[in-house]
Design an enzyme around this catalytic site. Structure first.
Site, PDB file in Angstrom:
ATOM      1  N   SER A 153     -18.059  99.221 -12.293  1.00 22.24           N
ATOM      2  CA  SER A 153     -16.723  99.461 -11.759  1.00 22.24           C
ATOM      3  C   SER A 153     -15.713  98.526 -12.423  1.00 22.24           C
ATOM      4  O   SER A 153     -15.731  98.368 -13.648  1.00 22.24           O
ATOM      5  CB  SER A 153     -16.745  99.290 -10.236  1.00 22.24           C
ATOM      6  OG  SER A 153     -15.572  99.818  -9.651  1.00 22.24           O
ATOM      7  N   ASP A 216     -18.135 110.841 -11.986  1.00 22.13           N
ATOM      8  CA  ASP A 216     -17.561 109.560 -11.579  1.00 22.13           C
ATOM      9  C   ASP A 216     -16.059 109.518 -11.876  1.00 22.13           C
ATOM     10  O   ASP A 216     -15.623 109.653 -13.021  1.00 22.13           O
ATOM     11  CB  ASP A 216     -18.282 108.424 -12.305  1.00 22.13           C
ATOM     12  CG  ASP A 216     -17.878 107.041 -11.790  1.00 22.13           C
ATOM     13  OD1 ASP A 216     -16.993 106.954 -10.926  1.00 22.13           O
ATOM     14  OD2 ASP A 216     -18.478 106.054 -12.262  1.00 22.13           O
ATOM     15  N   HIS A 347     -19.916 107.387  -8.253  1.00 21.10           N
ATOM     16  CA  HIS A 347     -19.679 106.027  -8.743  1.00 21.10           C
ATOM     17  C   HIS A 347     -20.850 105.100  -8.431  1.00 21.10           C
ATOM     18  O   HIS A 347     -20.967 104.020  -9.028  1.00 21.10           O
ATOM     19  CB  HIS A 347     -18.392 105.471  -8.126  1.00 21.10           C
ATOM     20  CG  HIS A 347     -17.903 104.221  -8.784  1.00 21.10           C
ATOM     21  ND1 HIS A 347     -17.740 104.101 -10.151  1.00 21.10           N
ATOM     22  CD2 HIS A 347     -17.544 102.998  -8.273  1.00 21.10           C
ATOM     23  CE1 HIS A 347     -17.304 102.893 -10.446  1.00 21.10           C
ATOM     24  NE2 HIS A 347     -17.181 102.194  -9.332  1.00 21.10           N
TER      25      HIS A 347
END
Length: 638
Positions: A153, A216, A347
């Site tokens: 991330s 994602d 994600h």
């Protein structure tokens, strides 16, 4: 549904770098050459290291209060960075709508376009996070063990910047180091196309591997401007942090957020595709003047997970950008809510992917993009299966082929210039042997002979100057449009021949400039008159040699001419500082200027003799002038 967001090129007869019918006929046989391989073979990273990097990235999330975590394996030091779930850590509202800023040229001197001297833009929020931890990072990088930076991330961009910073440090060191590796998972985009261009030129892109699951949303977020995301950004980040939809499922927040991102991704991908296909319609430039598109660009190696035991490996940044959009394009409106929710869940799907046996994954490399088929219907090969699982449409395949053909065209442009390099070398040799050396024998340097233009050989030298200028100006224009391979400006052969060309021909340009008194209308040569062909080649050398002072050997004559003009109307005391500085430069570059400036009849010597006696007696080049005069006298007496 999202087909309506896909910008249609206004000109249906775009110039595409592919022959569609011919490509279709040979597609089947060419596809067989793109065989799948192991993940390690495709990335150069052992599966065990990738798994360790993921574990470290997840562990960093649990210790977000620390700047980073350090884990040591038998072969590597793994430094991991936590993500952040605050909007301020993703976008800096004080900057532009996309939150970009110029990269720090002191920390990242190589991350620029060398010839244009234009530095890359990076996400300001990510850059500030990196700056905040840099001091502590330096303390743990003193060991000699190879380093792997990793992050999931928003930890990914910090890992990327840390890797580049260490590569910069190693570039400036005389010690041999093992280059660091960077492995990211679901990382947002970090920099613009110059960022990507510079890393490829420095041969650093190969050290970056980015894993992305099909849906994602995070790697796509920065394709949209902050104002369009701001109403829901905190809600989405909170959902990503908690690994559950939570309040994002209320009022279709996830759907609206997904639509906003993909609408902007569509505009970016379509604009990029038009560029790749050579569209010259002025409407595109007009639209871009009203609607600013995201500046961010992919770089490095991207690993896209499919729904089965396959990964698609892509190194072409233009192709990566197309996949980021088309892999999430919907086939029907009914899919919208489901895919929007899936884009948040995806994600954290890296965790399940990493629990698989990575050694069993089939890595499909998309190396020969221009040989992809235009349709996947009725084809059953590992590549077509993988592309189908990524949901790539016929239009996506066309854009991927254009990306591959555009890269091929850059290589062809370089090959064409390589042929002309032979002409460049011939012209350089002729000017040296038939003009510069002959002028020196005549007792007058080739600069002054060219400036006087009294002999037919001076006219011939001017023709050669114009021929060279045409070739180099063509190279410069291609570099300005990024129509040559990214590696071009870093190639030793071009740096060497560019330096030789600059040092030999720029004095003639300066002589021509002041012979025709262009300075009266335009101003000093160095400010208004210097061609880009000399600025570009000078920067190539300075960057390649890591020079801390500019390579001014080819421009000394311009400084002489300007000082001659100044001392006609100003007292010595008013110009003394500039004169002393010129002499210091001459002393530094004396071996490079072939002593032409110190010949008795030269423009420089005629002017230098007019300077006060006390200056000449203390000059740092006095001994060199006397030595040259003795040599010249001895030659003339023979």
């Amino acid at each position: 549904m999202f087909n309506r967001f896909l910008y249609k090129p206004p000109n249906p007869k775009l110039r595409v770098f592919v022959n569609l019918s011919r490509a279709e006929r040979r597609a089947s046989s060419e596809l067989q050459k793109m065989v799948h391989s192991r993940l390690e073979d495709a990335t150069g990273l052992k599966e065990e290291l990738i798994g360790n990097a993921w574990s470290a990235a997840v562990k960093a999330h649990k210790h977000a209060d620390k700047p980073f975590l350090l884990d040591k394996t038998r072969d590597f030091s793994i430094i991991s960075f936590a993500g952040s779930w605050s909007p301020e850590a993703w976008f800096s509202a004080s900057d532009s709508s996309f939150g970009e800023t110029k990269i720090d040229r002191q920390l990242f001197p190589s991350v620029r376009s060398i010839g244009l001297d234009e530095y890359a833009e990076v996400n300001s929020a990510f850059f500030r996070r990196f700056e905040a931890i840099l001091g502590k990072l330096k303390d743990v990088l003193k060991a000699n063990k190879p380093v792997v930076f990793t992050g999931h991330s928003a930890g990914g961009p910090v890992a990327i910047l840390a890797t580049i910073w260490l590569l910069e440090q190693q570039r400036n060191s005389n010690t041999n180091f093992t280059p660091p590796k960077c492995i990211t998972f679901g990382s947002p985009l970090v920099g613009n196309f110059i960022f990507s261009h510079a890393l490829k030129r420095e041969k650093w892109s190969i050290h970056f591997v980015h894993f992305v699951t099909r849906y994602d949303i995070v790697p796509r977020i920065h394709l949209a401007p902050l104002p369009s995301l701001q109403p829901h950004l905190q809600t989405i980040l909170t959902s990503l942090n908690s690994r559950s939809l939570g309040s994002a499922s209320n009022g279709n927040v996830a759907t609206e957020f997904f639509m906003t991102v993909m609408r902007n991704a569509s505009a970016v991908a379509s604009n990029a595709a038009c560029h790749l296909m050579g569209n010259t319609n002025l409407l595109l430039d007009t639209l871009k003047s009203f609607v600013k598109l995201s500046p961010y660009s992919p770089f490095g190696t991207y690993i896209f997970f499919t729904d089965s035991e396959k990964v698609v490996v892509v190194t072409n940044p233009d192709a990566v950008l197309q996949i980021l959009f088309f892999a999430c394009q919907l086939s029907s409106e009914s899919e919208c809510d489901n895919i929007a929710h899936q884009s948040l869940k995806a994600h954290w799907e890296y965790e399940s992917k990493m629990r698989q046996n990575l050694e069993l994954l089939h890595a499909i490399r998309l190396d020969e993009l221009d040989k992809l088929p235009l349709s996947l219907t009725g084809r059953n090969t590992p590549i077509t299966q993988a592309l189908n699982e990524l949901g790539l449409s016929s239009r996506a395949l066309l854009n991927l082929r254009a990306a591959g053909s555009y890269e091929e065209q850059k290589i062809k442009n370089q090959e064409r210039m390589s042929v002309k390099k032979q002409d460049i070398e011939k012209l350089l040799n002729r000017l040296e042997e038939n003009y510069r050396d002959v002028c020196k024998v005549d007792g007058l340097g080739y600069y002054d002979a060219f400036k006087l233009q009294k002999d037919p050989k001076d006219f011939q030298a001017n023709i050669k100057r114009l021929e060279q200028a045409g070739i180099w100006d063509e190279i410069v224009e291609m570099l300005k449009r990024y129509e040559l391979p990214d590696e071009f400006e870093g190639q030793d052969e071009w740096i060497q021949i560019g330096t030789r060309f600059r040092c030999l021909y720029e004095p003639l340009d300066i002589a021509n400039y002041y012979r025709h008194s262009k300075n009266d209308d335009t101003g000093p040569y160095m400010i208004k008159g210097r061609p880009k062909r000399y600025r570009f080649t000078q920067r190539w050398l300075e960057h390649n040699q890591k020079m801390t002072e500019p390579s001014e050997v080819s421009t000394l004559w311009a400084e002489v001419e300007e000082l001659r003009i100044q001392t006609r109307t100003k007292l010595y005391a008013e110009c003394s500082r500039e004169i002393l500085e010129l002499e210091k430069k001459m002393k530094r570059w004396l071996n490079e200027i072939e002593n032409d400036m110190l010949l008795k009849k030269s423009t420089f010597m005629e002017w230098w003799k007019t300077l006060p006696e006390h200056h000449r007696s203390q000059s740092c080049i006095r001994d060199d002038i006397e030595r040259m005069a003795n040599t010249e006298d001895a030659t003339n007496s023979m």
